[in-house]
Design a protein around this motif. Sequence first.
Motif, PDB file in Angstrom:
ATOM      1  N   VAL A  57      31.272 -19.072   5.846  1.00 23.06           N
ATOM      2  CA  VAL A  57      31.717 -19.726   7.085  1.00 23.06           C
ATOM      3  C   VAL A  57      31.322 -18.843   8.270  1.00 23.06           C
ATOM      4  CG1 VAL A  57      33.708 -20.526   8.410  1.00 23.06           C
ATOM      5  CG2 VAL A  57      33.570 -20.989   5.950  1.00 23.06           C
ATOM      6  N   HIS A  58      30.582 -19.459   9.201  1.00 22.18           N
ATOM      7  CA  HIS A  58      30.088 -18.751  10.380  1.00 22.18           C
ATOM      8  C   HIS A  58      31.001 -19.043  11.571  1.00 22.18           C
ATOM      9  CE1 HIS A  58      26.764 -19.131   7.587  1.00 22.18           C
ATOM     10  NE2 HIS A  58      26.126 -18.169   8.219  1.00 22.18           N
ATOM     11  N   VAL A  59      31.361 -17.998  12.290  1.00 23.59           N
ATOM     12  CA  VAL A  59      32.232 -18.142  13.459  1.00 23.59           C
ATOM     13  C   VAL A  59      31.644 -17.323  14.609  1.00 23.59           C
ATOM     14  CG1 VAL A  59      34.370 -18.638  12.201  1.00 23.59           C
ATOM     15  CG2 VAL A  59      33.683 -16.267  12.563  1.00 23.59           C
ATOM     16  N   SER A  60      32.205 -17.538  15.821  1.00 19.77           N
ATOM     17  CA  SER A  60      31.587 -16.921  17.003  1.00 19.77           C
ATOM     18  C   SER A  60      32.123 -15.534  17.322  1.00 19.77           C
ATOM     19  CB  SER A  60      31.762 -17.830  18.217  1.00 19.77           C
ATOM     20  OG  SER A  60      33.131 -18.001  18.478  1.00 19.77           O
ATOM     21  N   SER A  61      33.224 -15.128  16.690  1.00 19.03           N
ATOM     22  CA  SER A  61      33.770 -13.796  16.992  1.00 19.03           C
ATOM     23  C   SER A  61      34.684 -13.318  15.861  1.00 19.03           C
ATOM     24  CB  SER A  61      34.602 -13.847  18.272  1.00 19.03           C
ATOM     25  OG  SER A  61      35.786 -14.597  18.042  1.00 19.03           O
ATOM     26  N   ALA A  62      34.943 -12.013  15.871  1.00 17.18           N
ATOM     27  CA  ALA A  62      35.849 -11.439  14.870  1.00 17.18           C
ATOM     28  C   ALA A  62      37.250 -12.019  15.029  1.00 17.18           C
ATOM     29  CB  ALA A  62      35.873  -9.919  15.004  1.00 17.18           C
ATOM     30  N   LEU A  66      39.513 -14.122  12.058  1.00 20.28           N
ATOM     31  CA  LEU A  66      40.860 -13.824  11.557  1.00 20.28           C
ATOM     32  C   LEU A  66      41.693 -15.080  11.295  1.00 20.28           C
ATOM     33  CD1 LEU A  66      41.706 -10.571  13.538  1.00 20.28           C
ATOM     34  CD2 LEU A  66      41.403 -10.824  11.049  1.00 20.28           C
ATOM     35  N   ASP A  67      41.337 -16.199  11.971  1.00 24.91           N
ATOM     36  CA  ASP A  67      42.048 -17.462  11.678  1.00 24.91           C
ATOM     37  C   ASP A  67      41.729 -17.971  10.272  1.00 24.91           C
ATOM     38  OD1 ASP A  67      42.931 -17.415  14.273  1.00 24.91           O
ATOM     39  OD2 ASP A  67      41.398 -18.808  15.011  1.00 24.91           O
ATOM     40  N   TRP A  68      40.564 -17.584   9.771  1.00 23.96           N
ATOM     41  CA  TRP A  68      40.075 -18.139   8.505  1.00 23.96           C
ATOM     42  C   TRP A  68      40.453 -17.311   7.293  1.00 23.96           C
ATOM     43  CZ3 TRP A  68      37.302 -22.783   8.240  1.00 23.96           C
ATOM     44  CH2 TRP A  68      37.029 -23.360   9.486  1.00 23.96           C
ATOM     45  N   CYS A  69      41.036 -16.126   7.526  1.00 23.59           N
ATOM     46  CA  CYS A  69      41.355 -15.265   6.389  1.00 23.59           C
ATOM     47  C   CYS A  69      42.788 -14.776   6.479  1.00 23.59           C
ATOM     48  CB  CYS A  69      40.374 -14.096   6.315  1.00 23.59           C
ATOM     49  SG  CYS A  69      40.353 -13.066   7.784  1.00 23.59           S
ATOM     50  N   ALA A  70      43.255 -14.186   5.391  1.00 24.51           N
ATOM     51  CA  ALA A  70      44.638 -13.710   5.323  1.00 24.51           C
ATOM     52  C   ALA A  70      44.636 -12.330   4.675  1.00 24.51           C
ATOM     53  CB  ALA A  70      45.477 -14.700   4.503  1.00 24.51           C
ATOM     54  N   PRO A  96      40.649 -12.543   1.312  1.00 26.54           N
ATOM     55  CA  PRO A  96      41.507 -13.672   0.934  1.00 26.54           C
ATOM     56  C   PRO A  96      41.494 -14.693   2.071  1.00 26.54           C
ATOM     57  CG  PRO A  96      42.633 -11.593   0.575  1.00 26.54           C
ATOM     58  CD  PRO A  96      41.373 -11.272   1.314  1.00 26.54           C
ATOM     59  N   ARG A  97      41.617 -15.980   1.731  1.00 32.62           N
ATOM     60  CA  ARG A  97      41.411 -16.989   2.773  1.00 32.62           C
ATOM     61  C   ARG A  97      42.709 -17.584   3.303  1.00 32.62           C
ATOM     62  NH1 ARG A  97      41.090 -22.478   1.624  1.00 32.62           N
ATOM     63  NH2 ARG A  97      41.533 -23.139  -0.514  1.00 32.62           N
TER      64      ARG A  97
END
Length: 328
Positions: A57-62, A66-70, A96-97
């Motif tokens: 999953v590609h995102v625009s920032s670190a 953080l929303d995508w992982c736990a 972990p997601r």
Amino acid sequence: MIVSTDVGLAAESLAAGKLVAFATETVYGLGADASNPVSVGRIFSVKGRPLGHPLIVHVSSAATALDWCAPTEHQAEMFAVLAESFWPGPLTIILPRSDLAAEQTVGGLDTIGLRVPAHPMALELLDRFGGGVAAPSANKFGKVSPTSACHVVDDLGSEIDLVLDGGDCQVGLESTIISLVNDRPLLLRAGGVTRQHLSRCLNQPLLSPSDSTSASVRAPGMLRSHYAPNAEVEIVNAENLDARLEQASQQTATKVAVVAPFEVAHSPAWVMPSDSTGYAQRLYGVLREADNENVHQILVIPPAEGDLVEAVGDRLGKAAAASSDGET
Ligand code: TXA
Ligand code: MG
């Protein structure tokens, strides 16, 4: 299918559930809204990729990542150091997601691979789209990844909606993948960010999938035969090349090509940059050119030095393994 440089159109297409191939600094990705199970399902059917192979999953920032992982506290510390040092860039981090990704996106795993790519067009696309973009390399499963818009059109032209043309990819090989899921960091795939840089940053050596303590990690991208052109690939030492070519000249029905980081008295041959970074940038394009010239067998001499020796060696090894498995 449209080839375009219109980032706004590409962002709208993603939001409408379409598939958009786009340039990154590593290779072209085949993108879909990572939260939309129908769009993500189309990625698997277009690529011919078995379900269960998780997508990055590609995102625009670190911060968005953080929303995508736990992560646990310890994982979050390592993540912060890596993101700060290497993002945007050719590094995928497994953690972990959270539950933002569609189940299909992560192949049913409880972990997720995240990356902030460095290509300005990819970053703008991710920024405008706002969500996460699931994107494997934009090629048919098991084949050579595309490093130009042309390659994507050749492979998937009739099956996708849009290619966002960002020119030739700078790195030319897929991202480095590091897993932070277990106590010790694990290098799952070599790439543009080297093992040495990562371990210096984390202050510890990285495990490899072959280490016994990491045996339980499921890493489908580690398939031995992958990244293969149609031609058979054989890795040859520079010292053995003449003898090997002499042998090959006996097999008149076989068109043999050489790919080497120096001039060779043979035709066809592709002379590669001697530095591993330049070599990596050219490699997939050259393998495709060899296929277009109906070469049967490619004798490849890998680069001897530079940061990308491990990554280039890994991809050539996999291409050669595909040949010896009788899979083309
Ligand atoms: O450079 C790249 O990484 C490109 C560009 C488009 O970003 N993408 C790419 O995707 O190479 P793909 O799907 O061809 O390779 C992704 C690899 C696969 O081998 C997959 O198994 C692994 O990443 N992967 C993804 N999520 C994972 C997870 N949660 N755990 C273990 N491996 C994972
Ligand atoms: Mg791939």
